[in-house]
Scaffold this motif. Structure first.
Motif: not given
Length: 675
Positions: A324-347
């Motif tokens: 179904n090409p019309r489907i919009v793919l969403i990466h869970c925003v709560a997981h994105k937030l946590e991954l972004g924070v973990l990326d910054a903490v590793r720096s």
């Protein structure tokens, strides 16, 4: 005596009446006394002729009369009912053969004969309407008694089903069902009166499971009927393991019902293979169980960031988009937030060590009741409130991490006092762990980062909680991220409340740090720089802003970016600019979903978009977008019904899979090792 004498004299003096002359039996009778002799012909000539009375038909409506041509003959009476049902009638009865005795007595006798009653009942049933049959069946004694018994049984089952549902709803074990039923029985004995007697049948865990499965099946059927009427929906899925270490996937759907978004569980599926095809098949099986066999209803899918789910080429989302090409793919925003924070903490190298210290503190106290008891004693001496050190499994970054740091900050002086005492004990293993923790926790750098991270995680936690709300709309996500990055950028120059408190109570010359009371602690380590000169802090905040912007970059791409047109907070205040605002976005969305829109909807979008803007520009102050658009979907104004189709799609798209995590929490409580 005088009276008696007088009576006697009267009797004697009364003259005697002449007596009748006695007749001899052999003496012949005079002619006047002779009996008249009548012949049969004379009787028949003089007797009254009996006739059929028409009034009898009123009293006995079943009687019919067949008259003869000769008026001198009465004719015959018949029972029309008995003749209509000869199989039930008494064929030897006079009223069946024909009765010429025109008296009412035969009618009375025939009316109460068993054969006539059977024929009458048969005729009544045959001539009844459906309504009369229903009333007769309802009012019969047997039916009334049966209904009464069934109602009692139904009431008992209602109590049992409600009890099982309550146990399942509150995630209680089904083994409690028998205890609850025993309580009902005891209440009947103690209260009596009108309290319902539920008996003792079905009071076991096996029956409770059967009741629960029946409830689940009925809820599934109800849900299926509701989803059949839904036009658009989003599929959410996430994986976890149950108590038996079996891979489980929760499949949920989000749709609009009565104007408001609803997220509901479709199924929990065991998957045969953990690769993309196995997970995809499990999701499709879960959707089939609630009647979703047509993928054209699916406008979006929302998964976590696992490669098997969001892989660009062979992930589950890619496989579903091929179909179904019309489907919009969403990466869970709560997981994105946590991954972004973990990326910054590793720096920041020290933050990785800081996390290990925090977990070590929790592990040191969580596994020993004696240590927690001694720690409480130190807190009592310092007259401070002690916050609980939970299990190390509960210490995570983002939301739960903030609670963990708050407990350490609140218990800091009591913990250091207890560690100093434990380090001087004779137990080699415990004293060694205590010395190591004491050395790390008394460093000025640890205490500074403790307060800094509390301010940092306060901002992140507030954002995380917003992302976990079920009523979050997809077009609200960019604004939330923008507010978060603005706060983090501002924090580079201005310290937060906890960080300001640390610098106010810390003397860099002596290394002394005081709490809100009179307690003083000397911190070790290198002399700390000022807040403005702290490069680690600046790096952490800048990196967090950078990674969040990168992680949420897909919200700047079509078609997600086009939903920004519905964000009332971004509408221009100038009327001329408002007329043109969002037209290109509406064209893009209309083209993207052209296959699932009707011709009328496609041709009316731009015209109704202008009407809706004029309608909403006066309402956009003082009300959030979610409530405003849900009200429109509920009322369905006639002049903007077609543009509301796009609003329906927007509200149906789920930005977060937080509800999947809640389902796992409930599953682990219900599907325990005991069960």
């Amino acid at each position: 005596m005088a009276l008696i004498g007088r009576i006697s004299l009267d009797v004697v003096a009364r003259p005697q009446e002449p007596t009748a002359k006695k007749r001899c039996l052999d003496e012949p009778q005079p002619d006047t006394l002779k009996r008249a002799k009548f012949s049969d012909e004379d009787y028949d000539a003089n007797k009254r002729l009996r006739k059929f009375q028409e009034s009898w038909k009123v009293t006995y409506p079943w009687v019919t009369h067949e008259a003869y041509d000769d008026d001198q003959k009465p004719g015959l009476m018949f029972c029309a009912t008995c003749r209509a049902y000869p199989d039930l009638a008494d064929k030897s009865s006079a009223l069946y053969v024909g009765c010429s005795n025109m008296r009412v007595d035969p009618l009375k006798k025939h009316e109460f004969s068993s054969a006539h009653i059977k024929a009458t009942n048969k005729k009544t049933k045959d001539t009844m309407t459906m309504k009369e049959r229903s009333e007769l069946a309802t009012n019969s004694p047997i039916v009334k008694a049966t209904k009464r018994c069934m109602q009692i049984t139904m009431n008992i089952l209602v109590v049992m089903f409600n009890t099982v549902y309550s146990l399942a709803k509150k995630c209680k074990p089904l083994s409690d069902f028998e205890t609850h039923m025993e309580l009902h029985v005891k209440n009947k004995k103690d209260i009596g009166g009108d309290y319902m007697d539920i008996g003792t049948n079905y009071h076991n865990e096996k029956r409770a499971k059967e009741f629960l499965m029946s409830i689940g099946e009925q809820l599934r059927v109800t849900k299926t009927r509701l989803i059949e009427k839904v036009r658009f929906l989003t599929v959410l899925a996430d994986g976890s393991t149950d108590s038996s270490m079996t891979e489980q996937y929760t499949v949920l759907v989000r749709y609009v019902s009565e104007g408001y978004p609803v997220t509901t569980l479709a199924s929990i599926e065991d998957i045969e293979n953990a690769n993309a095809f196995g997970v995809k098949n499990g999701i499709e099986n879960g959707l089939n169980k609630i009647g979703i066999t047509d993928s054209s209803k699916i406008v979006s899918v929302n998964f976590d960031g696992a490669a098997v789910m969001m892989g660009c080429k062979s992930g589950v989302s890619a496989l579903m988009k091929e179909k179904n090409p019309r489907i919009v793919l969403i990466h869970c925003v709560a997981h994105k937030l946590e991954l972004g924070v973990l990326d910054a903490v590793r720096s920041i190298d020290y933050l990785l060590k800081f996390e290990d210290i925090v977990k070590s503190i929790y592990k040191f106290y969580a596994r020993s009741t004696k240590r927690r008891r001694d720690l409480q004693a130190f807190a009592d001496i310092l007259e401070s409130e002690l916050l609980h050190y939970g299990d190390v499994k509960t210490v995570r970054w983002v939301a739960s991490k903030a609670r963990a740091l708050r407990a350490i900050q609140q218990n800091l002086f009591a913990t250091l006092g207890h560690l100093e005492h434990a380090a001087s004990a004779n137990k080699t293993e415990e004293s060694g762990k205590a010395k190591k923790l004491l050395h790390e926790m008394k460093s000025a750098r640890f205490v500074k980062y403790l307060h800094l991270m509390m301010d940092y995680l306060e901002i992140i936690t507030a954002t995380s909680k917003k992302f976990q709300q079920n009523k979050l709309l997809i077009m609200e996500v960019p604004d939330i991220i923008k507010s978060t990055t603005d706060e983090l950028t501002l924090m580079i120059e201005e310290p937060g409340h906890q960080t300001s408190t640390f610098y106010d109570h810390y003397d860099p010359e002596t290394g002394d740090f005081t709490d809100h009371g009179d307690h003083v602690m000397k911190l070790s380590g290198q002399r700390l720089t000022t807040y403005e000169e702290d490069n680690d802090k600046t790096t952490l905040l800048k990196q967090t802003v950078k990674y969040l912007e990168v992680r949420f970059m897909d919200f700047n791409e079509k078609p997600l970016k086009c939903f920004d047109a519905f964000n009332l907070n971004k509408w221009p205040t100038n009327d001329t600019e408002l007329v043109k605002h969002g037209r290109d976005d509406i064209k893009e969305l209309t083209q993207h979903y052209i296959d699932i829109l009707t011709d009328t909807e496609h041709s009316s979008m731009l015209r109704e978009w202008t009407i809706m803007k004029n309608l909403l520009r006066k309402k956009k102050t003082g009300i959030n977008c979610h409530d405003l658009y849900c009200e429109l979907l509920q009322t369905q104004p006639a002049d903007i019904q077609n543009i509301l189709t796009l609003v329906n799609i927007m509200v149906s798209i789920s930005p977060s899979t937080a509800e999947c995590e809640r389902q796992f929490s409930a599953m682990k409580l219900i599907k325990s090792c005991r069960r």
